[in-house]
Scaffold this motif. Structure first.
Motif, PDB file in Angstrom:
ATOM      1  N   LYS A  22      -8.731 -25.169  84.251  1.00 22.30           N
ATOM      2  CA  LYS A  22     -10.001 -24.517  84.586  1.00 22.30           C
ATOM      3  C   LYS A  22     -11.218 -25.245  84.000  1.00 22.30           C
ATOM      4  N   THR A  23     -10.985 -26.246  83.168  1.00 23.86           N
ATOM      5  CA  THR A  23     -12.095 -26.931  82.500  1.00 23.86           C
ATOM      6  C   THR A  23     -12.910 -27.735  83.501  1.00 23.86           C
ATOM      7  N   LYS A  24     -14.206 -27.465  83.541  1.00 19.10           N
ATOM      8  CA  LYS A  24     -15.102 -28.163  84.467  1.00 19.10           C
ATOM      9  C   LYS A  24     -16.079 -29.067  83.731  1.00 19.10           C
ATOM     10  N   ASP A  46     -14.813 -20.900  85.885  1.00 17.08           N
ATOM     11  CA  ASP A  46     -14.735 -22.269  85.373  1.00 17.08           C
ATOM     12  C   ASP A  46     -14.975 -22.249  83.866  1.00 17.08           C
ATOM     13  N   HIS A  69     -12.321 -36.041  86.138  1.00 16.74           N
ATOM     14  CA  HIS A  69     -12.809 -34.964  87.006  1.00 16.74           C
ATOM     15  C   HIS A  69     -13.566 -33.893  86.215  1.00 16.74           C
ATOM     16  N   ILE A  70     -13.674 -34.094  84.886  1.00 19.63           N
ATOM     17  CA  ILE A  70     -14.401 -33.162  84.022  1.00 19.63           C
ATOM     18  C   ILE A  70     -15.720 -33.801  83.602  1.00 19.63           C
ATOM     19  N   TYR A 118     -22.508 -27.168  89.231  1.00 22.45           N
ATOM     20  CA  TYR A 118     -21.071 -27.422  89.086  1.00 22.45           C
ATOM     21  C   TYR A 118     -20.225 -26.233  88.624  1.00 22.45           C
ATOM     22  N   ILE A 119     -20.841 -25.236  87.984  1.00 18.91           N
ATOM     23  CA  ILE A 119     -20.041 -24.148  87.419  1.00 18.91           C
ATOM     24  C   ILE A 119     -19.929 -22.985  88.391  1.00 18.91           C
ATOM     25  N   ASN A 165     -18.055 -39.766  84.951  1.00 22.17           N
ATOM     26  CA  ASN A 165     -18.218 -38.339  84.621  1.00 22.17           C
ATOM     27  C   ASN A 165     -19.158 -38.112  83.441  1.00 22.17           C
TER      28      ASN A 165
END
Length: 364
Positions: A155-157, A110, A187-188, A105-106, A217
């Motif tokens: 930008k937080t993932k 991110d 979405h995080i 994911y990263i 999530n």
């Protein structure tokens, strides 16, 4: 002349993980026969006899590859935890699942929000993938959830919470964590690392599995390394929505957990009496150490795990080295982000008594 081959730029500022000193290494260095290791939060009571029987039996199948997804273990965990089987993924320790998550994911730039200080592999794996760790200082050793929420940007993932936190052993207040889980944008990815879950005996500890139904999530990480005593076998698991597992499987090694580990973990789930015994003894022994530290006028973080972080009036490395010479291995806080501390794992009662005597001798 050797020409150095340049590694990935992302690795330039990353140091190798420094584990607690192995017993064998200390024996070689100091020539001591008896060593007490209280450095790596291992189970001093070993592992379930059922696990031993299962491993001995499974050895006959060593020449065959294991099943890649450990379906029998996943099914048994699902039944025990009352979740669907497709919500479970088995890892080479829960730290492998952390790596699979960042790998899946990263992307460069991110952001991953995490407490400071906590288990260092969250930060390391983020950096390896080119992500940016966003470190939010603890307050009295506890996650500052409001500041972590305020740190969220476009930008937080991913957000990581370690509960109980390593190295402080503290837990997050139930109401605050409930609110946090529910308000983090869906979405995080929200990672809950619960490696020490089975040791906690406090009404303020939040059971997170019920939140999986409404928070797709949410990722929950647990392990067989701690209370189950299977540390060297490297086996842990994650509980999460199947859509996340689908992505992790793409980057997972085909045979990431071995046959003996799968068999031992499967059998361990049948021995609740062993787990209960370990949890009870751990709490009793932790209270003993806490009482002795109080007599010595030493402060410590309120731990709910199988270790204590002790505050000192001197550099933790000095105490680490002094204890090492007496054959006792602990962790110096300078390796964990707190220079004037040490972290000690809770051992058996005789081991704890020897640790207290040695510590008294050092600090006077």
């Amino acid at each position: 002349m050797t020409t150095k081959i340049i590694a990935r730029k992302n690795l330039e500022n990353i140091s190798a993980y420094v584990a607690g000193k192995p017993i064998e290494e200390v024996q070689r260095e100091l020539g001591l026969e008896r060593i007490i290791k209280l450095a790596s939060n291992e189970n001093p009571y070993g592992y379930s006899p059922l696990a031993k029987e299962a491993m001995l039996s499974e050895m006959e199948q060593t020449h065959f590859y294991p099943e890649g997804m450990a379906p029998a273990l996943a099914a048994k965990l699902a039944e025990k935890l009352q979740v669907e089987k497709d919500h479970i993924i088995i890892g080479n320790g829960s730290d492998e699942i952390i790596r699979l998550l960042t790998k899946s994911y990263i992307e460069p730039n991110d952001e991953v929000i995490m407490p400071d200080v906590t288990f260092p592999r969250y930060e390391t794996n983020t950096l390896i993938e080119g992500g940016t760790p966003v470190l939010v200082p603890l307050i009295d050793g506890i996650h500052d959830l409001q500041s972590m929420y305020n740190a969220i940007t476009e930008k937080t993932k991913m957000i990581v919470i370690c509960n109980p936190n390593n190295p402080t052993g503290t837990i997050v207040e139930k109401a605050k964590l409930t609110d946090f889980i529910n308000k983090v944008p869906k979405h995080i990815l929200l990672i809950m690392d619960e490696a020490y879950y089975e040791y906690v005996n406090d009404n303020e500890y939040l059971e997170t599995i019920p939140f999986l139904n409404t928070n797709s999530n949410l990722v929950i990480l647990r392990t067989f390394s701690k209370i189950y005593g299977l540390a060297s076998l490297r086996i842990g698991y994650g509980i999460m929505h199947p859509s996340i597992i689908e992505e992790l499987v793409k980057v997972k090694d085909a045979f990431n957990t071995n046959r003996l580990a799968q068999a031992a973990a499967l059998a361990s789930l049948d021995d609740d009496a062993f787990v209960d015994y370990c949890a009870t003894e751990n709490e009793k022994c932790r209270k003993y150490i806490e009482n002795e530290l109080t007599k010595m006028e030493l402060e410590f973080y309120p731990s709910h795990a199988n270790f204590l972080m002790i505050k000192l009036n001197q550099h933790g490395k000095e105490i680490f080295e002094g204890l090492l010479k007496q054959g006792i291995i602990i962790r110096s806080g300078h390796l964990l982000g707190y220079d004037q501390t040490i972290r000690v794992s809770i051992g058996s009662q005789p081991e704890n008594e020897e640790f207290i005597k040695a510590l008294q001798k050092l600090i006077g």
